[in-house]
Design a protein around this motif. Structure first.
Motif, mmCIF file in Angstrom:
data_model
loop_
_atom_site.group_PDB
_atom_site.id
_atom_site.type_symbol
_atom_site.label_atom_id
_atom_site.label_comp_id
_atom_site.label_asym_id
_atom_site.label_seq_id
_atom_site.Cartn_x
_atom_site.Cartn_y
_atom_site.Cartn_z
ATOM 1 N N LYS B 148 39.252 32.811 45.126
ATOM 2 C CA LYS B 148 39.599 32.959 43.707
ATOM 3 C C LYS B 148 40.592 34.085 43.512
ATOM 4 N N MET B 152 44.303 33.604 41.926
ATOM 5 C CA MET B 152 44.746 34.318 40.728
ATOM 6 C C MET B 152 45.839 35.322 41.076
ATOM 7 N N PHE B 210 47.424 41.546 35.116
ATOM 8 C CA PHE B 210 46.564 40.782 36.018
ATOM 9 C C PHE B 210 45.900 41.704 37.026
ATOM 10 N N PRO B 216 43.848 38.979 28.440
ATOM 11 C CA PRO B 216 43.006 37.856 28.847
ATOM 12 C C PRO B 216 43.200 37.451 30.307
ATOM 13 N N PHE B 217 43.548 38.413 31.154
ATOM 14 C CA PHE B 217 43.784 38.083 32.573
ATOM 15 C C PHE B 217 42.701 38.695 33.456
ATOM 16 N N PHE B 219 39.616 37.293 34.057
ATOM 17 C CA PHE B 219 38.517 36.393 34.424
ATOM 18 C C PHE B 219 38.123 36.449 35.888
ATOM 19 N N PRO B 222 34.965 39.693 37.413
ATOM 20 C CA PRO B 222 33.526 39.702 37.696
ATOM 21 C C PRO B 222 33.159 38.902 38.931
ATOM 22 N N ASP B 223 33.792 37.719 39.091
ATOM 23 C CA ASP B 223 33.462 36.889 40.249
ATOM 24 C C ASP B 223 33.829 37.577 41.553
#
Lengths: 634, 467
Positions: B148, B152, B210, B216-217, B219, B222-223
């Protein structure tokens, strides 16, 4: 060493020692005392070095350290090094060292020894902070720390009831004074635009509203009322005797209670004539009341405690009547040694009586007597220190007390109004009473026959070097010889313009009268307190009976009128409280609950986006970019 | 600058040390390498030099940022414990080497003078982080996180590179000062305004946002934080964040300051959005590690606030905040590593708040260190975090970012709620954690970070006057 490094190391050594002792914990009880003494030795050495290098009459060094900067204002942590600072550093460190030596033996059986020494060092750290700082705000912080460590030490034996109560009382009484002190600091900052003591001493006060300035001085004095046990907040000090005796010697005789006097010396320029009169009156009341109460105590430590209250009152009077604080500071200096000596002697006697293994009140002077033969060293030292307390010739106390008296006469002569003669004569009366209770205390403890039947007098002994050495040193510091050297080195000559020509005669007459009456009452009545209180019957008929009848009247007034109104008020309050509770439940609680619920629902929404699918993250990011481009475009 | 060369060589040296059978030597060697690099870095103090045909610039600002990055790395390495003795899973020499390489990238991001160096530095840092995130290779979560992160990250890199290309197209320069001059002249009306420049600025900002995980970049954060081995999570949340903000600050304050009016509103709203999303979502986390991820996002929001205010004091605020935040974060993760290993649920380390229950009883040091770090992150007075927030708020106040200020103050209050959860768990809840044995170096690190946090809380000027 540079003054910066020296002052920082003097300040931080006790804190460091305290932290080390705390972290070593109970396992290293035995080590803690020696660590603490090593720290005290280092600090004393540094203080003496500091004194030798920097004490000249007019030298005044201010060391500034940037604490933090907010915009253009920088907040400064600063040290003020002058004659007072250097002398106090010596006093605090020397007494602390001797008291810790004494504690080694006195406290060695305690299972929380590490806690004791850690607290003691915490106290020394905070006291040195008060002495060193140049800023009133910083002084307040250390002021509170001193209060905290005093609380911890009074309540050191926290498992018993009385020390707990006494600790709480001391803390609360001090808080009352501290609240005034804090307001005074705020007012001083508002009026004088600075909190630096150096800056304050150079200010021109003529431009400042005198009423507000008087208020400032009196509010600052509130701090002294609390810490230095002045009337009407003096009652915590006798109760504080529940703490370990060496603590009483260090904190409640030599250093902490002197903090108030020291602070007054520091803020002396702020005090206006009106403020000084109020302070002098309070000091006089404290001095006479303390001496009066001291006469009627049967507990060896309480007599000394009230005596301390009285002597602190004397110092306060001296500050209020003089043009600078030198006279009071001088007495503070000599008092620190002889009062600490008296307390340690009392501690040694208590210790010796405890060693016999019997259970009884080892502090009750009525159960003592004739100890001079058994404890000759303590007897001699106690007598020397007592002589210094009374102000007998060839002691340090004589000199410093006499200068206060001269200052008072000087004041009375300068003022050209009759009533100001009250102050010097009140001091003379106080001196007489001091001689009275001191001689009686010596007679009670050391002369006559041993009056406790439980204990075989032959089992009492004094042999311990750790107990005797500090006492001997303190006694030597209070008498001609070492004491003279100390006062010559550390104290400044006090300029007095005029004095009454009979000043010395009147003082010695007062002491002599006190001694004589003290001895006579002992001869006549022995240790029986009711007989000594012959004045009581006189008081009884005049004051007590009328007071009682007045009290009776008050009681009926209370129960009939006040109680009824209180009851109705209480009912009214209950109703009111119900309304408030309802308001609380529905509105006040409603707001956090409601906002928590809102946060919750928003959180669930944002949580929903966070679902772990990377494609969805891309979509969100892409939408974000798109909206940002649109935002930029317009 | 010399530290870049030194660290690259040390990284290679570390790989060779891996041939030795004695693994115990790796960690001390790495610590020594970092300390040496720190010394080299500090030697550059008060000199301003341009290196390699104006590619990199060292000055006091870059020395300060490099110091913060190296200190954070030092702390992370000190709590790495040599990555265990498991033959199959751990390759300590490689891990340490990759960490050193990534620090090289981070230092390039704070010293770049040419946008190409920013890109290269960012890539060195990012690629190293992708590898480290997936280093727990038998763990599915770790693999997923790495993938991920990579996806990203690649997306962000593309955007950043596109932005750099557009800015070059519009201004004809890669040098940040060259671009700065062009933009200022542009403002003065001496050359034509092209939309290309604006789009370029926007894309570069997005690329960097990012990396610092602003909404809003955010996400991925947390993962990735949850999946990565905790030690690398600590590394990621301190070093990457500091370097990212240094780069963002330098670009915005040097190159694009002439167009301040254009980008300020954008960041103004993004800052508020980041703070709100991060803090409120953090309230709902059950896992300590995930909470720390959202906490990291929220700190990006605070840092964005001072970047937005663009005051003279902004750089020192970023530095102080990064330092305070890094120290507290490393401490928190250090405690978490010990506690979660000690308490496993379903065979995996327990990373929820419940794992901390009753910690204070048998492990007072760990509980105290955790409490101090949480208080610092929440910004409670007498800790370094308080002053970090205070300086940032006063910057924002001077610029008049009222909306951001209100949001930030409210969200600090929300932050207290979730930062207190582990403190409450460790001091007030019943639990059965036995005494955890801690290695001396680990213990020392915890003590030092705790003392530093309190010391900076008492005397912020100790370092603030340098920054």
């Amino acid at each position: 060493m540079s003054p910066e490094i020296t002052s920082w190391s003097i300040l931080l050594t006790p804190l460091l020692v305290s932290l080390i002792i705390f972290s070593l914990g109970r396992k290293h009880n035995a080590l803690s005392g020696w660590l603490s003494i090593a720290g005290a030795f280092v600090n004393l050495g540094l203080s003496i070095l500091f004194f030798v290098n920097y004490n000249t009459d007019l030298q005044r060094i201010t060391l500034n350290f940037n604490w933090f900067t907010l915009g253009k204002d920088s907040y400064i942590f600063s040290f003020l090094i002058d004659h007072y600072t250097l002398t106090m550093l010596f006093v605090v460190n020397v007494v602390a060292l001797l008291v810790q030596l004494f504690s080694l033996e006195y406290m060695h059986h305690d299972r929380d020894l590490f806690r004791y020494f850690a607290y003691l060092n915490l106290f020394v750290f905070s006291m040195l902070g008060i002495v060193l700082t140049d800023s009133l705000f910083v002084m307040y912080a250390f002021w509170e720390l001193v209060g905290l460590s005093s609380y911890l030490l009074i309540g050191f034996w926290y498992e018993s009831h009385a020390p707990n109560q006494a600790a709480k009382k001391a803390f609360l009484m001090n808080r009352i004074g501290d609240a005034g002190f804090l307001l005074g600091i705020f007012l001083a900052f508002y009026l004088l635009k600075t909190n630096s003591l150096t800056a304050i001493s150079h200010l021109d006060f003529t431009q400042i509203n005198p009423t507000l300035l008087t208020a400032t001085g009196l509010l600052l004095f509130c701090g002294c009322i609390g810490k230095s046990a002045q009337f009407p907040l003096h009652t915590w000090l006798p109760d504080a005797m529940e703490g370990p005796t060496p603590v009483s010697a260090l904190i409640h005789a030599a250093t902490m209670v002197a903090a108030g006097i020291f602070m007054l010396v520091r803020i002396h320029p702020v005090l206006t004539v009106d403020a000084k009169i109020v302070i002098a009156v309070i000091g006089t009341i404290t001095m006479l009341m303390g001496a009066f109460y001291a006469i009627f105590q049967t507990d060896i430590k309480k007599t000394l405690a009230y005596s301390t209250v009285s002597q602190l009152g004397l110092m306060v009077v001296a500050i209020a009547l003089s043009i600078n604080g030198e006279a009071a500071f001088g007495h503070l200096f000599s008092h620190a040694f002889f009062k600490a000596g008296l307390f340690l002697c009392a501690g040694a006697i208590i210790h010796a009586l405890h060693q016999t293994g019997e259970v009884f009140d080892a502090q009750d002077m009525r159960l003592m007597g004739g100890l001079a033969k058994k404890t000759p060293i303590i007897f001699v030292c106690f007598t020397i220190c007592s002589a210094a307390l009374m102000g007998l010739p060839f002691t340090t106390g004589a000199e410093t007390k006499f200068s206060i008296l001269k200052v008072a006469f000087d004041f009375a002569l300068q003022q050209h109004s009759q009533w100001t003669w009250v102050f010097p004569f009140a001091i003379i009366l106080g001196i007489s009473m001091t001689a009275f209770y001191s001689i009686r205390q010596i007679l009670f403890i050391f002369v006559g026959n041993f009056r406790n039947e439980k204990v075989n007098i032959s089992t009492i002994q004094e042999r311990n070097i750790f107990l005797n050495l500090p006492i001997i040193l303190l006694a030597l510091a209070s008498i001609i010889g070492l004491g003279t050297i100390l006062t010559k080195v550390f104290l400044v000559e006090i300029p007095v313009v005029s004095t009454w020509k009979y000043d010395a005669i009147s003082e010695y007459f007062a002491i002599g009268l006190g001694l004589l009456t003290g001895w006579l009452t002992y001869q006549q009545f022995g240790i029986k307190m009711p007989h000594i209180n012959t004045m009581d019957s006189f008081y009884d008929s005049i004051f007590v009976k009328s007071t009682l009848s007045f009290a009776h009247f008050l009681h009926t007034f209370d129960s009939k009128i006040v109680d009824n109104s209180v009851n109705y008020l209480a009912k009214l309050q209950v109703v009111f409280a119900q309304i408030i509770a309802w308001f609380d439940r529905s509105f006040i609680d409603g707001i956090p609950n409601g906002s928590a619920a809102i946060v919750g629902s928003v959180g669930r929404v944002t949580q929903h986006f966070q679902n772990g699918k990377v494609q969805w993250y891309f979509v969100a990011a892409f939408l974000g970019i798109l909206s940002m481009i649109i935002f930029m475009a317009f | 600058m010399n530290s870049i060369i030194a660290l690259s060589l040390f990284g290679i040296a570390n790989l060779f040390l891996g041939f030795l059978n004695n693994r115990k030597i790796l960690m001390p060697a790495t610590l020594a390498f970092i300390l040496f690099a720190l010394g080299l870095n500090l030697a550059d103090w008060n000199t301003e030099v341009l290196w390699f045909n104006n590619m990199l610039r060292t000055n006091n600002l870059s020395v300060n940022f490099t110091t913060v990055i190296l200190v954070a790395t030092l702390l992370v390495v000190a709590i790495s414990r040599g990555f265990g003795d498991d033959e199959e899973h751990s390759h300590p020499a490689e891990y340490y080497a990759i960490m050193l390489f990534s620090v090289v990238g981070a230092i390039m991001m704070v010293t770049f003078e040419n946008l190409l160096m920013l890109f290269i530095g960012l890539e060195i840092l990012s690629v190293s982080m992708y590898v480290l995130t997936g280093s727990d290779k038998r763990n599915l979560r770790s693999n997923e996180a790495a993938l991920k992160y990579f996806l990203m990250g690649a997306f962000a890199t593309g955007i950043l590179l596109f932005g750099v290309a557009l800015v070059y197209g519009a201004t004809g320069s890669f040098s940040i000062y060259g671009i700065g001059n062009f933009v200022t002249e542009n403002r003065m009306g001496q050359s034509e305004i092209t939309p290309m420049l604006y789009v370029g600025i926007l894309l570069i900002i997005i690329g960097l946002l990012f990396k610092v995980s602003a909404a809003p970049f955010h996400f991925w954060t947390p993962d990735v934080y949850e999946g990565a081995p905790t030690i690398f999570t600590a590394f990621m949340s301190t070093v990457v964040k500091t370097a990212g903000f240094a780069a963002l600050y330098r670009l915005l304050s040097v190159s694009f300051v002439g167009e301040y009016g254009k980008w300020v509103y954008l960041l103004y709203f993004l800052c508020a959005a980041t703070l709100i999303i991060a803090n409120i979502t953090a309230v709902y986390q059950q896992s300590f590690k995930r909470m720390m991820a959202f906490s990291s996002i929220s700190h990006a929001g605070y840092l964005l606030m001072t970047v937005t205010s663009n005051q003279a004091t902004t750089q020192s605020s970023i530095l102080f905040y990064s330092l305070a935040y890094s120290i507290a974060t490393v401490t928190a993760f250090a405690v978490m590593i010990l506690v979660s290993e000690n308490k496993t649920s379903n065979g995996k380390p327990d990373e929820s708040f419940d794992a901390f229950k009753g910690l204070a009883k048998n492990n007072p040091l760990l509980a105290f260190a955790l409490a101090v770090s949480m208080l610092s992150l929440a910004g409670i007075p007498l800790t370094a975090g308080f002053w970090g927030k205070f300086f940032i708020f006063s910057d924002a106040f001077k610029r008049g970012l009222i909306l951001d200020l209100i949001v930030a103050v409210l969200m600090s209050a929300v932050g207290v709620y979730y930062y207190f959860k582990p403190i409450i768990a460790s001091y007030m809840k019943e639990g059965n954690i036995q005494e955890i044995t801690i290695k001396p170096i680990y213990k020392l690190t915890l003590i030092i970070t705790t003392i530093l946090t309190i010391l900076l809380g008492l005397m912020p000027d100790l370092v603030k006057s340098i920054f």
